[in-house]
Every structure is written in structure tokens, then in C-alpha cells.
Scaffold this active site. Structure first.
Site, mmCIF file in Angstrom:
data_model
loop_
_atom_site.group_PDB
_atom_site.id
_atom_site.type_symbol
_atom_site.label_atom_id
_atom_site.label_comp_id
_atom_site.label_asym_id
_atom_site.label_seq_id
_atom_site.Cartn_x
_atom_site.Cartn_y
_atom_site.Cartn_z
ATOM 1 N N LYS A 16 0.836 -1.217 0.000
ATOM 2 C CA LYS A 16 0.000 0.000 0.000
ATOM 3 C C LYS A 16 0.865 1.260 0.000
ATOM 4 O O LYS A 16 0.611 2.191 -0.763
ATOM 5 C CB LYS A 16 -0.922 0.035 1.235
ATOM 6 C CG LYS A 16 -1.906 -1.099 1.332
ATOM 7 C CD LYS A 16 -2.856 -0.909 2.512
ATOM 8 C CE LYS A 16 -2.186 -0.923 3.869
ATOM 9 N NZ LYS A 16 -1.746 -2.250 4.334
ATOM 10 N N ARG A 87 -10.143 1.081 8.585
ATOM 11 C CA ARG A 87 -9.825 -0.318 8.916
ATOM 12 C C ARG A 87 -10.914 -0.976 9.728
ATOM 13 O O ARG A 87 -10.806 -2.155 10.072
ATOM 14 C CB ARG A 87 -8.547 -0.387 9.748
ATOM 15 C CG ARG A 87 -7.338 -0.097 8.944
ATOM 16 C CD ARG A 87 -6.092 -0.524 9.689
ATOM 17 N NE ARG A 87 -5.011 0.231 9.127
ATOM 18 C CZ ARG A 87 -3.787 -0.225 8.968
ATOM 19 N NH1 ARG A 87 -3.470 -1.432 9.352
ATOM 20 N NH2 ARG A 87 -2.869 0.527 8.432
ATOM 21 N N ARG A 126 11.577 -6.283 5.300
ATOM 22 C CA ARG A 126 11.475 -4.875 4.900
ATOM 23 C C ARG A 126 12.113 -3.924 5.908
ATOM 24 O O ARG A 126 12.167 -4.181 7.104
ATOM 25 C CB ARG A 126 10.019 -4.481 4.605
ATOM 26 C CG ARG A 126 9.156 -4.191 5.795
ATOM 27 C CD ARG A 126 7.799 -3.691 5.318
ATOM 28 N NE ARG A 126 6.859 -3.578 6.412
ATOM 29 C CZ ARG A 126 5.567 -3.329 6.253
ATOM 30 N NH1 ARG A 126 5.042 -3.197 5.048
ATOM 31 N NH2 ARG A 126 4.784 -3.221 7.302
ATOM 32 N N ARG A 158 10.745 -1.675 11.448
ATOM 33 C CA ARG A 158 9.686 -1.130 12.302
ATOM 34 C C ARG A 158 9.459 -2.027 13.523
ATOM 35 O O ARG A 158 9.502 -3.242 13.419
ATOM 36 C CB ARG A 158 8.380 -1.030 11.507
ATOM 37 C CG ARG A 158 8.160 0.332 10.892
ATOM 38 C CD ARG A 158 7.052 0.317 9.880
ATOM 39 N NE ARG A 158 5.815 -0.285 10.359
ATOM 40 C CZ ARG A 158 4.723 -0.395 9.617
ATOM 41 N NH1 ARG A 158 4.719 0.050 8.386
ATOM 42 N NH2 ARG A 158 3.642 -0.944 10.104
ATOM 43 N N ARG A 169 -1.330 -8.478 13.380
ATOM 44 C CA ARG A 169 -1.898 -7.445 12.502
ATOM 45 C C ARG A 169 -2.630 -8.083 11.328
ATOM 46 O O ARG A 169 -3.697 -7.598 10.924
ATOM 47 C CB ARG A 169 -0.781 -6.513 12.009
ATOM 48 C CG ARG A 169 -0.306 -5.558 13.115
ATOM 49 C CD ARG A 169 1.153 -5.155 12.935
ATOM 50 N NE ARG A 169 1.374 -4.477 11.677
ATOM 51 C CZ ARG A 169 2.518 -4.521 10.997
ATOM 52 N NH1 ARG A 169 3.549 -5.213 11.453
ATOM 53 N NH2 ARG A 169 2.630 -3.865 9.871
HETATM 54 P P1 ADP Z 1 0.350 -1.810 8.158
HETATM 55 O O1 ADP Z 1 -0.611 -1.627 7.015
HETATM 56 O O2 ADP Z 1 1.521 -2.640 7.788
HETATM 57 O O3 ADP Z 1 -0.340 -2.279 9.413
HETATM 58 P P2 ADP Z 1 0.513 1.055 8.753
HETATM 59 O O4 ADP Z 1 1.738 1.880 8.688
HETATM 60 O O5 ADP Z 1 -0.579 1.366 7.812
HETATM 61 O O6 ADP Z 1 1.042 -0.439 8.545
HETATM 62 O O7 ADP Z 1 -0.084 1.071 10.227
HETATM 63 C C1 ADP Z 1 0.737 0.846 11.355
HETATM 64 C C2 ADP Z 1 -0.114 0.746 12.631
HETATM 65 O O8 ADP Z 1 -0.791 2.003 12.853
HETATM 66 C C3 ADP Z 1 -1.234 -0.293 12.592
HETATM 67 O O9 ADP Z 1 -0.795 -1.595 12.938
HETATM 68 C C4 ADP Z 1 -2.200 0.280 13.635
HETATM 69 O O10 ADP Z 1 -1.795 0.005 14.944
HETATM 70 C C5 ADP Z 1 -2.087 1.776 13.410
HETATM 71 N N1 ADP Z 1 -3.107 2.237 12.454
HETATM 72 C C6 ADP Z 1 -2.903 2.703 11.204
HETATM 73 N N2 ADP Z 1 -4.064 3.021 10.604
HETATM 74 C C7 ADP Z 1 -5.045 2.713 11.502
HETATM 75 C C8 ADP Z 1 -6.461 2.785 11.489
HETATM 76 N N3 ADP Z 1 -7.119 3.222 10.413
HETATM 77 N N4 ADP Z 1 -7.125 2.386 12.587
HETATM 78 C C9 ADP Z 1 -6.487 1.953 13.677
HETATM 79 N N5 ADP Z 1 -5.166 1.842 13.761
HETATM 80 C C10 ADP Z 1 -4.430 2.224 12.687
#
Ligand code: ADP
Ligand code: ZN
Length: 212
Positions: A16, A87, A126, A158, A169
Site C-alpha cells: 500500500k 480499517r 522490509r 519497524r 496485525r
Molecule cells: P500496516 O498496514 O503494515 O499495518 P501502517 O503503517 O498502515 O502499517 O499502520 C501501522 C499501525 O498504525 C497499525 O498496525 C495500527 O496500529 C495503526 N493504524 C494505522 N491506521 C489505523 C487505522 N485506520 N485504525 C487503527 N489503527 C491504525
């Protein structure tokens, strides 16, 4: 101007962030990544950032109230590309409501498709730039190992990219986020894209799907 409010969704590791960067750089989308925002807020030491870190650092979702209020501040007037939001169902409803306030709506959803096993393999290797958030992996390696090509800052793994947290996740993605695809399919706006292909090919499919 024709409105574009595009969601890019998919399992962790599907690409993404990588695809969003391409769409931002080549097509002028505003890349809105709630994950990047949480990491930046934490790095700045803001109270929202410190609160949200309690959740993302263990691989859990940040509560809807925090996430929705953060997103609200960043939606722009046109060409939004939403990466990692919504999400959950309450987030999807809040997004519809926010857009409707200015007569807007979600125009397209890009659903990146990748198996859990491939996703885990990608996440294990990664690296992410601590400064600008650029992601590196087997398909995109930095010219100088462990340093960002774009801003020269160090690359890190990360904190939530350990196998155990990645599994948590991914499970949350299947239970909470994937069901949203049905919601958008009912509106006939979902484009399913094979995310196992090299990044340039995935990008080409997205560009075609979005008719850019
Ligand atoms: P990934 O898609 O690999 O989980 P992101 O960088 O998009 O990585 O998100 C990292 C973390 O940030 C998620 O695991 C979550 O804890 C939090 N997060 C991101 N977007 C949301 C969301 N829309 N709702 C709740 N938590 C979120
Ligand atoms: Zn960088």
C-alpha cells in the site's frame, strides 16, 4: 475538478505504501497514511502520538476515536489517497459522513491481493526510513545498504514488523478490515489487483483501473 477519493487497502506487506508513493509522485494524489501519521506524531512526542503508540507498538489497532480525529485534520479538498484508513466499520461510516459534509464520496477502492505467507516473508525483510517513511524490500533495495536513497537517513526495521506482531496485525486485517470490501463492492467501486507482481506492474494495473 473531478473529485477523487480513493482508498487503497490490503494485507500488511501488500505494498500500500509503495503504490501510494507512486500515485502521489506521478499523479498528484495527497497520500494520507494513518500509520505514517502515528509514527510521526510519536517521533514528535505529541500526546496523541504517545497514546496511539501504546496500541500500534503491540500490533493492535489504535482506537477509532483517536484515528478518526487525526484523519479529519488531513483530508484535503481533492485527490485524496487513503492508505490504511478505514480499517473498521465505524471508521468507514465516519469517512462517509466526513466526505458527505462537502458533497463528496469514495470514488474507488483498490484492493491489493496477497497471500498471508507472502506478506509475512515481505514484512520480515522490509526496512523503513525513519525520516521520510520510504519502504525498502527485495523489490526495492537502497543503493547504500541501510540508508535511504531519498533523504539519506538510516533505515530501521519497524517495531511492529516482528513476525509475532505481524501475525497479529494480519489476523486483525482479516477479521476487521477485509469485511469492508463487501461494503464497497455493493457500491461497485472495488478493483482487485494482484499484489504479488513487481511494484511497477502493480502500479500499471492500478493506473489502468483508476483510468488515470
Ligand atoms: P500496516 O498496514 O503494515 O499495518 P501502517 O503503517 O498502515 O502499517 O499502520 C501501522 C499501525 O498504525 C497499525 O498496525 C495500527 O496500529 C495503526 N493504524 C494505522 N491506521 C489505523 C487505522 N485506520 N485504525 C487503527 N489503527 C491504525
Ligand atoms: Zn528517507
Amino acid at each position: 475538478m473531478e473529485q477523487r477519493n480513493v482508498i487503497i487497502t490490503g494485507i500488511q506487506g501488500a505494498g500500500k505504501g509503495t503504490q501510494s508513493e507512486i500515485l502521489r509522485d506521478k499523479y498528484g494524489f495527497k497520500h494520507i497514511s494513518t500509520g505514517n501519521m502515528f509514527r510521526i506524531q510519536y517521533a514528535c512526542g505529541s500526546s496523541l502520538g504517545i497514546e496511539a503508540h501504546k496500541y500500534w507498538s503491540i500490533g493492535a489497532l489504535v482506537p477509532d476515536s483517536i484515528t478518526i480525529s487525526l484523519l479529519k485534520r488531513h483530508l484535503s479538498t481533492d485527490k485524496n489517497l487513503l492508505d490504511g484508513f478505514p480499517r473498521t466499520l465505524p471508521q468507514a461510516q465516519a469517512l462517509d459522513d466526513m466526505l458527505l459534509e462537502t458533497d463528496r464520496f469514495i470514488t474507488q477502492v483498490i484492493a491489493l491481493e496477497l497471500s498471508d505467507e507472502s506478506a509475512l516473508q515481505r514484512i520480515e525483510i522490509r526496512q523503513t526510513c525513519i525520516h521520510c517513511g520510504t519502504v525498502y524490500g527485495s523489490a526495492k533495495q537502497p543503493a547504500l545498504p541501510n540508508f535511504c536513497d531519498i533523504c539519506t537517513a538510516p533505515l530501521i526495521t519497524r517495531a511492529d514488523d516482528t513476525t509475532e506482531k505481524a501475525r497479529t496485525r494480519i489476523a486483525t486485517y482479516h477479521s476487521q478490515t477485509k469485511p469492508l470490501i463487501q461494503l464497497y463492492s455493493a457500491r461497485d467501486i472495488v478493483h482487485h489487483i494482484d499484489a504479488s507482481l513487481p511494484p511497477e506492474q502493480v502500479a500499471a494495473h492500478i493506473v489502468r483501473a483508476l483510468k488515470l
